[in-house]
Structure formats: structure tokens, C-alpha cells
Enzyme design. Structure first.
Site, PDB file in Angstrom:
ATOM      1  N   ASN A 165       0.835  -1.193   0.000  1.00  0.00           N
ATOM      2  CA  ASN A 165       0.000   0.000   0.000  1.00  0.00           C
ATOM      3  C   ASN A 165       0.872   1.245   0.000  1.00  0.00           C
ATOM      4  OD1 ASN A 165      -2.624   1.474   0.457  1.00  0.00           O
ATOM      5  ND2 ASN A 165      -1.421   2.209   2.196  1.00  0.00           N
ATOM      6  N   GLU A 166       0.765   2.038  -1.043  1.00  0.00           N
ATOM      7  CA  GLU A 166       1.380   3.363  -1.097  1.00  0.00           C
ATOM      8  C   GLU A 166       2.872   3.340  -0.806  1.00  0.00           C
ATOM      9  OE1 GLU A 166      -0.815   6.135   1.280  1.00  0.00           O
ATOM     10  OE2 GLU A 166      -2.577   5.980   0.008  1.00  0.00           O
ATOM     11  N   GLU A 353      -8.485   3.215  -2.592  1.00  0.00           N
ATOM     12  CA  GLU A 353      -8.880   4.152  -1.528  1.00  0.00           C
ATOM     13  C   GLU A 353      -9.288   5.480  -2.134  1.00  0.00           C
ATOM     14  OE1 GLU A 353      -5.986   4.921   1.569  1.00  0.00           O
ATOM     15  OE2 GLU A 353      -5.525   2.783   1.682  1.00  0.00           O
ATOM     16  N   TRP A 400     -12.462   4.745   1.462  1.00  0.00           N
ATOM     17  CA  TRP A 400     -11.666   4.836   2.694  1.00  0.00           C
ATOM     18  C   TRP A 400     -12.393   5.783   3.627  1.00  0.00           C
ATOM     19  CZ3 TRP A 400      -7.725   2.098   4.632  1.00  0.00           C
ATOM     20  CH2 TRP A 400      -7.243   2.524   5.889  1.00  0.00           C
ATOM     21  N   GLU A 407      -5.707   7.316  12.542  1.00  0.00           N
ATOM     22  CA  GLU A 407      -5.227   7.988  11.331  1.00  0.00           C
ATOM     23  C   GLU A 407      -3.735   8.326  11.463  1.00  0.00           C
ATOM     24  OE1 GLU A 407      -6.252   8.252   8.330  1.00  0.00           O
ATOM     25  OE2 GLU A 407      -4.742   9.689   7.698  1.00  0.00           O
ATOM     26  N   TRP A 408      -2.947   7.304  11.672  1.00  0.00           N
ATOM     27  CA  TRP A 408      -1.480   7.415  11.691  1.00  0.00           C
ATOM     28  C   TRP A 408      -1.021   8.594  12.557  1.00  0.00           C
ATOM     29  CZ3 TRP A 408      -0.281   2.786  10.300  1.00  0.00           C
ATOM     30  CH2 TRP A 408      -0.983   2.142   9.281  1.00  0.00           C
TER      31      TRP A 408
END
Ligand code: GCO
Length: 448
Positions: A165-166, A353, A400, A407-408
Site C-alpha cells: 500500500n502506497e 482508496e 476509505w 489515522e497514523w
């Protein structure tokens, strides 16, 4: 009023990621990941929040599946936590960790929902980070071994596989900007990590093919769309660099087996070299079955000498903003996916997302009237339709996120869910945007 119809085989889904929702960070033998270390380091995450409990999906996954079923989605994208499977990154499989995903996958299949699984959504085992993390090529072998266990275990049950992912976030955001775990600030490290992750992706795809696993495999890149503020050549070049930072740097190796030379030169001028070894580019560009795109935003850029890494600056031109302060740019989605088609041909695309953060309040009857989020979705769905009409091979869309979650670096204050998470009681409450999407899915389209 006109109705925009979607193809009946269009895959509607929602997405989450292990560290953001699971909690249970010390349960059933799970090892620590770089996100446990990072979030437990004071000052790294807003409010010093962490994922120790998160949405407690480790224990409440059945509720999540029930919400998905009621929503009517065909698919659910979630990620597997590598440190649940290999607590130290390599070695013996932790069966109890694997059991959790067996339960989740079986619950989804019983509900008629296709699991779409991300193998790496940022929770690298800390034990591997201690040996250099993604900058150490041994992590590539460890990843492939982990992937092999999951491929074999879920062959025939999981039919959509996303390796990474990313990769931009894993590399530049985490190792150059330093905002995400492990929090380094070193351009060479970021370039090396990006490269090694892409090699790891390619090696996992090779393994997937060699094992004859059923289904389709791809990877997810986060793409943005930047326009130059003017037609002046220096602005055009600045916007080109801003786009390539996120887009070409990852898309071109993955789909063409080359790096964009002008960016190789740019990074070299800043002292960073891509550590390519024999065979790497061929490995990275293994044919894949689809490309996953995460799209959130973009904007306008102009040249500014010595500004940032690229001599460029973003210019505010009056976009509406989300609570993340990101521009709402639905047309950017159309532009970026049209560019993907022009540049890379007819590869099937899944939007893995897309979604928005807004400040939500729980209203009477546990309702959340998130009109702005529903509107964000509506505007982007209109672009999905436009893209399909224009011949882009867009096969599916994952919102998403299913739920508000960790959220990180922004912690819990930033809510992206279509379902509200009450972090005190861990109850889930569908928001108005959930009901909006539910209706679009039920109607196979939307009124505009
Ligand atoms: C991402 C992440 C998500 C984020 C979302 C919003 O892939 O960037 O998958 O985990 O929560 O993007 O920032």
C-alpha cells in the site's frame, strides 16, 4: 435529474488497514511493529494516540462484517499484520495470528463479500527494522516468505491481492519527511526504501505465479494530480516534478520497468542514487493483473527557487478543503486516471482508496449527519462514471474507510469513516454517507 448507471460487475467496496483498526497489539503472540514503536514515542502522533486498542476489530470483526453486509458491498479491502504471522519478521509461523485472519476471511465469505487483501500496509515487524528495515535487502526475502505463507493459506479464498500500500508513504513520507514510522529524514534512505519495496513487490508477484495461486495480484500507489499555475515553462516543469514525485516514480518502474530519467537526475543532483542491482527492473515490472490507485487530492503548483525538494510550491486557488486541509479535487481523479490510461495503456484499475476526513458529531439517535462527506463521495462517483464512459478500465472502488480509525500521525481526531467509531464504548454507528453509498450500490448508480 439523470441517472448515472454503473456496470453491474463494478466492484463496490470499502477499505481498512490492520494497525488502524485491529488493536489487540499484544494478543495471541503478535510481535511489535514499527508503528507500535513510533506511536509509543512521545511527540510522534497527535495527542500521543496509538493503535493499542484502535477499533478493537480483532475482537469485533463480526460487527464490521455485519456492517459491510448491510452496506451491500461486493468486496472488503483489509490488510494482514505481518507481525501477527511472524512476530520477529521471519522464523516460525504464529498460528494464532493466522487464525484471526482465517476467522475474518471465513466471516466475509459467509456474508458473500470478497476479501481483497493488502500484504503490506505499513506495520513492518520491529525486529526487521532493527536490522535496517526496508533499506536492508534481507527484508525482501522475509517479505516473500511471509507472502508465501499467506498465499498458500488463503489460495482459493482470497482472489484479490495487493502487495504494497502506497510505496511513496513507506519510502518518502516515512524516511525523508519523517512523519510516519520509522521517522527518518534522509533522501538516500527514502530512494533506497522505495526501490527495495518495489523489488519486494516484484518478487512476491513471481512467487504468486510460481505457486499458481488463483486470482489477481497488483500493487497500490497513491497518485495526486498537480497542474502548473501558469503555462510558463518553469511552472510546467515544477508541476511535472510534483506529479512525478508521487506518480511516475512508482508507476513507471511498476508498469514499464524504468525510472523517469529526469527524476533520477534530479535526485542525483540532491545526492541520492537509485541502488539498482542486476535484474531488479525486470523483477519490479513483472506483469500484474491490475493497478491499485489511492486518490485523495491534488492542486496547483508553481516554480519557486530553493523551495522544498523540487523548487516548487503549492498555490491556494480556492478549492474546498477537507478537515485534513486537502483540496477536494474530483476532476483531479478524472485527470490522473485518464493519464494512467494514456501513459500505461488498458491495465485494469481499482481505486483502492478514496474518501474524506471531516469533523463529525454524534447527533440524536446515534446518527452522524456528514453531508460534506456524502457530497465528497457523490462528486467522486460522478467522475468514476465519466471515466468508465471514456473507456478507462476502471473495475472497482473502495471507500476509505469503513470506520473511523487510527489515522497514523494524526491519531483519532481525524475521522475518515462512513461508520462512526465511539472510542469510549467502541460502538459503531453508520453515518449518513454510509446510507448514501448503500443506496448507490442498491441502485447500481446515482441520481445527479
Ligand atoms: C493510505 C492509508 C490510509 C489513510 C488514508 C487517509 O493508504 O494513505 O492507507 O491508511 O488512513 O489514506 O490518510
Amino acid at each position: 435529474m439523470a441517472k448515472l448507471n454503473f456496470p453491474s460487475d463494478f466492484v463496490w467496496g470499502t477499505a481498512t488497514a490492520s494497525y488502524q483498526i485491529e488493536g489487540a497489539y499484544q494478543e495471541d503472540g503478535r510481535g511489535l511493529s514499527i508503528w507500535d514503536t513510533f506511536s509509543h514515542t512521545p511527540g510522534k502522533v497527535v495527542n500521543n494516540d496509538n493503535g493499542d486498542v484502535a477499533c478493537d476489530s480483532y475482537h469485533r470483526y463480526e460487527e464490521d462484517v455485519a456492517l459491510l453486509k448491510k452496506l451491500g458491498v461486493k468486496a472488503y479491502r483489509f490488510s494482514i499484520a505481518w507481525p501477527r504471522i511472524f512476530p520477529q519478521g521471519t522464523g516460525e509461523v504464529n498460528e494464532k495470528g493466522l487464525d484471526y485472519y482465517r476467522r475474518v476471511v471465513d466471516a466475509l465469505l459467509a456474508a458473500g463479500i470478497e476479501p481483497a487483501v493488502t500484504l503490506y500496509h505499513w506495520d513492518l515487524p520491529q525486529a526487521l527494522q532493527d536490522k535496517g528495515g526496508w533499506a536492508n535487502r534481507d527484508s525482501i526475502d522475509a517479505f516473500v516468505k511471509y507472502a508465501e505463507v499467506i498465499f498458500k493459506e488463503f489460495n482459493g479464498k482470497i482472489k484479490q491481492w495487493i502487495t504494497f500500500n502506497e510505496t511513496w508513504c513507506v519510502s518518502f513520507l516515512s524516511n525523508y519527511i519523517g512523519a510516519h514510522a520509522p521517522g527518518n529524514k534522509d533522501l538516500q534512505l527514502a530512494v533506497t526504501v522505495a526501490h527495495n519495496c518495489m523489488v519486494a513487490h516484484g518478487e512476491a508477484v513471481k512467487k504468486f505465479r510460481a505457486l499458481g495461486i488463483e486470482g489477481q495480484i497488483g500493487t497500490t500507489h497513491n497518485l495526486y494530480w498537480y497542474e502548473p499555475l501558469t503555462t510558463k515553462p518553469e511552472d510546467v516543469e515544477a508541476a511535472r516534478r510534483s506529479r512525478a514525485y508521487y506518480n511516475e516514480w512508482f508507476m513507471e518502474p511498476t508498469l514499464k520497468g524504468t525510472y523517469p530519467q529526469f527524476m533520477v537526475d534530479w535526485y542525483r543532483s540532491k545526492g541520492a542514487e537509485v541502488p539498482i542491482q542486476d535484474g531488479d527492473m525486470e523483477t519490479i515490472s513483472q506483469p500484474i493483473d491490475f493497478i491499485g490507485v489511492n486518490f485523495y487530492s491534488g492542486g496547483y503548483t508553481r516554480y519557486k527557487k530553493d523551495e522544498g525538494l523540487f523548487d516548487s510550491e503549492d498555490v491556494q486557488v480556492g478549492f474546498d478543503k477537507t478537515f485534513m486541509d486537502w483540496n477536494v479535487y474530483p476532476d483531479g481523479l478524472y485527470k490522473v486516471l485518464s493519464w494512467v490510461k494514456d501513459e500505461y495503456g488498458d491495465i485494469p484499475i481499482y481505486i483502492t482508496e478514496n474518501g474524506a476526513c471531516y469533523e463529525d458529531e454524534l447527533a440524536e439517535g446515534n446518527r452522524v449527519h456528514d453531508a460534506l462527506r456524502a457530497d465528497y463521495y457523490k462528486k467522486h462517483f460522478i467522475q468514476l462514471h465519466r471515466l468508465i464512459e471514456s473507456g478507462v478500465q476502471l473495475k472497482g472502488y473502495f471507500a476509505w474507510s469503513l470506520l473511523d480509525n487510527f489515522e497514523w500521525a494524526e491519531g483519532y481526531k481525524k475521522r475518515f469513516g462512513i461508520v462512526y467509531t465511539n472510542y469510549e464504548t467502541l460502538e459503531r454507528h453508520p453515518k449518513d454517507s454510509y446510507y448514501f453509498i448503500q443506496k448507490v450500490i442498491a441502485d447500481d448508480g446515482l441520481e445527479v
